[in-house]
Design a protein around this motif. Structure first.
Motif, PDB file in Angstrom:
ATOM      1  N   VAL A 287      90.794   9.305  20.657  1.00 36.59           N
ATOM      2  CA  VAL A 287      91.808   8.615  20.955  1.00 36.59           C
ATOM      3  C   VAL A 287      92.851   9.897  21.504  1.00 36.59           C
ATOM      4  O   VAL A 287      93.585   9.033  22.759  1.00 36.59           O
ATOM      5  CB  VAL A 287      92.165   8.493  19.676  1.00 36.59           C
ATOM      6  CG1 VAL A 287      93.728   7.560  19.948  1.00 36.59           C
ATOM      7  CG2 VAL A 287      91.665   7.461  18.870  1.00 36.59           C
ATOM      8  N   ALA A 288      93.053  10.935  21.710  1.00 33.92           N
ATOM      9  CA  ALA A 288      93.986  12.096  22.508  1.00 33.92           C
ATOM     10  C   ALA A 288      93.972  11.700  23.640  1.00 33.92           C
ATOM     11  O   ALA A 288      94.384  12.045  24.149  1.00 33.92           O
ATOM     12  CB  ALA A 288      94.469  13.354  21.456  1.00 33.92           C
ATOM     13  N   VAL A 289      92.451  11.431  23.916  1.00 33.53           N
ATOM     14  CA  VAL A 289      91.984  12.213  24.936  1.00 33.53           C
ATOM     15  C   VAL A 289      92.681  10.892  26.255  1.00 33.53           C
ATOM     16  O   VAL A 289      92.993  10.751  27.123  1.00 33.53           O
ATOM     17  CB  VAL A 289      90.415  12.059  25.582  1.00 33.53           C
ATOM     18  CG1 VAL A 289      89.912  11.862  26.386  1.00 33.53           C
ATOM     19  CG2 VAL A 289      90.762  13.726  25.219  1.00 33.53           C
ATOM     20  N   LEU A 290      91.858   8.934  25.151  1.00 36.44           N
ATOM     21  CA  LEU A 290      91.890   7.842  25.669  1.00 36.44           C
ATOM     22  C   LEU A 290      94.039   8.272  26.604  1.00 36.44           C
ATOM     23  O   LEU A 290      94.471   7.626  27.306  1.00 36.44           O
ATOM     24  CB  LEU A 290      92.523   7.271  25.005  1.00 36.44           C
ATOM     25  CG  LEU A 290      92.562   5.358  25.328  1.00 36.44           C
ATOM     26  CD1 LEU A 290      92.111   5.509  27.168  1.00 36.44           C
ATOM     27  CD2 LEU A 290      91.775   4.573  24.554  1.00 36.44           C
ATOM     28  N   LEU A 291      94.817   8.651  25.162  1.00 36.63           N
ATOM     29  CA  LEU A 291      96.342   8.100  24.977  1.00 36.63           C
ATOM     30  C   LEU A 291      96.421   9.894  26.357  1.00 36.63           C
ATOM     31  O   LEU A 291      97.301   9.063  27.706  1.00 36.63           O
ATOM     32  CB  LEU A 291      97.232   9.161  24.538  1.00 36.63           C
ATOM     33  CG  LEU A 291      97.203   8.152  23.512  1.00 36.63           C
ATOM     34  CD1 LEU A 291      97.698   8.491  22.072  1.00 36.63           C
ATOM     35  CD2 LEU A 291      98.013   6.896  23.669  1.00 36.63           C
ATOM     36  N   GLY A 292      96.035  10.113  26.464  1.00 35.25           N
ATOM     37  CA  GLY A 292      96.110  11.388  27.717  1.00 35.25           C
ATOM     38  C   GLY A 292      96.072  10.865  29.046  1.00 35.25           C
ATOM     39  O   GLY A 292      96.700  10.494  29.900  1.00 35.25           O
ATOM     40  N   LYS A 293      94.515  10.178  29.563  1.00 34.64           N
ATOM     41  CA  LYS A 293      94.715   9.297  30.669  1.00 34.64           C
ATOM     42  C   LYS A 293      95.432   8.584  30.545  1.00 34.64           C
ATOM     43  O   LYS A 293      96.143   8.036  32.326  1.00 34.64           O
ATOM     44  CB  LYS A 293      93.041   8.949  30.184  1.00 34.64           C
ATOM     45  CG  LYS A 293      91.773   9.781  29.967  1.00 34.64           C
ATOM     46  CD  LYS A 293      90.492   9.325  29.876  1.00 34.64           C
ATOM     47  CE  LYS A 293      89.623  10.022  30.135  1.00 34.64           C
ATOM     48  NZ  LYS A 293      88.266   9.606  29.539  1.00 34.64           N
ATOM     49  N   ILE A 294      95.538   7.777  29.803  1.00 35.95           N
ATOM     50  CA  ILE A 294      96.964   6.623  30.434  1.00 35.95           C
ATOM     51  C   ILE A 294      97.994   7.540  30.504  1.00 35.95           C
ATOM     52  O   ILE A 294      99.129   6.392  31.805  1.00 35.95           O
ATOM     53  CB  ILE A 294      97.222   5.355  28.535  1.00 35.95           C
ATOM     54  CG1 ILE A 294      95.790   4.881  28.509  1.00 35.95           C
ATOM     55  CG2 ILE A 294      98.433   4.847  28.301  1.00 35.95           C
ATOM     56  CD1 ILE A 294      95.580   4.618  26.903  1.00 35.95           C
ATOM     57  N   LEU A 295      98.651   8.521  29.475  1.00 41.65           N
ATOM     58  CA  LEU A 295      99.744   8.955  30.341  1.00 41.65           C
ATOM     59  C   LEU A 295      99.941   9.550  31.548  1.00 41.65           C
ATOM     60  O   LEU A 295     100.902   9.183  32.464  1.00 41.65           O
ATOM     61  CB  LEU A 295     100.484   9.719  29.373  1.00 41.65           C
ATOM     62  CG  LEU A 295     100.428   9.539  28.039  1.00 41.65           C
ATOM     63  CD1 LEU A 295     101.224  10.565  26.580  1.00 41.65           C
ATOM     64  CD2 LEU A 295     101.759   8.373  27.694  1.00 41.65           C
TER      65      LEU A 295
END
Lengths: 345, 174
Positions: A287-295
């Motif tokens: 989830v954190a990785v996905l949020l990182g990609k989104i940011l």
């Protein structure tokens, strides 16, 4: 069982809602900060350390500002416009898979509000509804500039949605599924769709900029020509709703791009991490990785905004109809040929 | 048409080649340039804490000067008010009484001297007009206020501190 299911879904929806709002609020700060840093300034830094309370101050200002309604405006539609823009921007995040299924006290919880098997069509439907917020708002304002902005917004969204859809078709040829969950699972590790569809991603990216009305395709707003376009007459919280809708749109389209082309919650070495952190914490790293990609995508949106100047309207139409659509069709043909070739031989 | 000066240069506009026409290399180059600016030194001056350096002839807030004995130079002749294009200056004159010789240099002085800082355009014509070298725009930036009436500066804010005042201030500080 049913009650637990209900609680689980409500919890995910509430968390998603709060996260979306927070990210949208902090996007406004990030936008100003990124703009400042790209222009050798420091940006807002007075409200709290590094200006972290600036979104709260801005939100408070939005609430307490006087809301005016123009005399000739259609009162009902004038309220409906920003409401619709905000509503449709929220809807998109429902089908995004935010991570692998998580083991939450012995219960397997999928980190997705709903996995509909036509998720991509749902996203497209919701995103194309977003233009009604702009159109209705611009029309209801009874202002020439707003109407111009609304017309531009409508025609721009229509022409770019075609290229966007066509670029997705090439992706679907590779994935064989319309479900976001399946598409995300297929991109395990570093097996991301971007490596198979670089041109499709480029077309999708350009169209995403046009769909979210961001610079260089911010023709419905363009302060310099149309004095704010469709939101010229808006003030106070309705104006805030439009602004929020824009940032939420940016968040959702970043999430869609990250999921469709950049592997969503997948990252190289995820099996190793999952093995060592267990079924509860492992997916949370995803989830954190996905949020990182989104940011990262949101930063990219802002970075482009402060680099590329706005297109002229005829250039925008030229790019959409004469370049992106033929390119997307060629991409489909090539992809289809390659897939058939590899299947047969 | 023939150029008379002989300095006319005709720019040759070549048709764009393939890479120029797809724009993307140019866009990426531009993005690289903007990205490098993230790490450059920031130009920002944190204003209330830091102040930018001003040039020698910078015109800021007015101050009414005293002479070497600490007497006010202004004689309320009104030339500054007359010269002011923004009509920001008003004053009321008064006659110097017995026993006030140490306060005012000449027989007439400004009992009230007001500058409306919202009207003032800081052109410096008042300091040029003054025959007594009594007014100079050598102060800092005029600070912001919440009320319009607070922008009308009287003698309490304009007259520079006397030697005794300065001594008193130093005494407080010391």
């Amino acid at each position: 069982m049913e009650i637990a299911f209900l609680i689980e879904k409500v919890a995910i929806v509430v968390i998603l809602f709060v996260v979306t709002l927070t990210i949208a609020a902090y996007s406004t700060l990030a936008e100003r900060k990124v703009a400042a840093f790209l222009q050798d300034r420091v940006g807002p830094d007075r409200a709290g350390p590094f200006g972290v309370f600036q979104p709260l101050a801005d939100g408070g200002k939005m609430f307490f500002k006087e809301e005016t309604t123009p005399n000739g405006a259609n009162k009902w539609l004038f309220i409906a416009g920003p409401s619709l823009a905000l509503l449709t921007s929220f809807l998109g995040s429902a089908v995004i898979p935010w991570g692998q299924s998580i083991n939450f006290f012995g219960r397997i919880v999928p980190l997705q509000v709903t996995d509909i098997n036509v998720g991509i069509l749902y996203i497209f439907g919701v995103v194309s509804l977003g233009v009604y917020g702009i159109m209705i708002g611009g029309w209801a304002s009874n202002n020439k500039y707003s109407l111009m902005g609304a017309i531009r917004g409508a025609s721009q969204n229509i022409s770019y949605e075609i290229a966007m859809g066509l670029s997705i078709i090439a992706l679907l040829l590779c994935t064989n599924s319309l479900s976001f969950k399946v598409i995300a699972e297929q991109q395990h590790g570093i097996n991301w769709n971007f490596w198979y569809q670089p041109l499709g991603f480029l077309i999708f990216l350009v169209c995403a900029f046009a769909e979210t009305n961001r610079v260089p395709f911010d023709l419905p707003e363009c302060e310099t020509e149309l004095i704010g376009g469709y939101n010229t007459e808006y003030s106070g919280f309705k104006m805030g709703a439009y602004m929020f809708a824009e940032y939420i749109n940016m968040f959702v389209s970043s999430a869609v791009m990250a999921t469709l082309y950049f592997g969503g919650y997948n990252y190289p070495g995820m099996d190793f991490v999952n093995l060592h952190l267990g079924p509860t914490w492992g997916p949370l790293v995803g989830v954190a990785v996905l949020l990182g990609k989104i940011l990262a995508f949101i930063f990219f949106f802002m970075w482009v905004r402060w680099t590329v100047p706005r297109f002229r309207y005829d250039q925008l139409m030229n790019l959409g109809w004469k370049i992106l659509i033929p390119l997307a069709i060629a991409n489909i043909v090539v992809t289809a040929c390659v897939i058939t070739f590899f299947d047969k031989f | 048409m023939e150029s008379l000066s002989g300095r006319k240069k005709v720019l040759e506009q070549k048709p764009m080649n393939f890479w120029e026409r797809i724009y993307l290399p140019a866009i990426f180059k531009g993005m690289g340039i903007t990205f490098m600016h993230m790490f450059k030194k920031k130009e920002t001056t944190y204003y209330p804490e830091q102040e930018r350096e001003f040039s020698e002839n910078w015109r800021g807030m007015h101050s009414l000067k005293r002479d070497e004995n600490g007497k006010e130079r202004c004689t309320a002749c009104g030339l500054c008010a007359l010269s002011c294009p923004a009509e920001a200056i008003t004053m009321t004159s008064a006659e110097r009484q017995k026993g006030e010789e140490h306060l005012y240099r000449e027989e007439k002085y400004a009992a009230v001297y007001e500058i409306n800082m919202l009207r003032c355009i800081f052109c410096g014509l008042c300091e040029e007009a003054c025959p007594k070298e009594a007014i100079y725009l050598d102060g800092p930036i005029v600070p912001s206020e919440f009320l319009r009436k607070d922008f009308i500066y009287g003698k309490d804010k304009l007259v520079e501190l006397s030697i005794t005042d300065l001594a008193a201030q130093k005494g407080v500080l010391a």
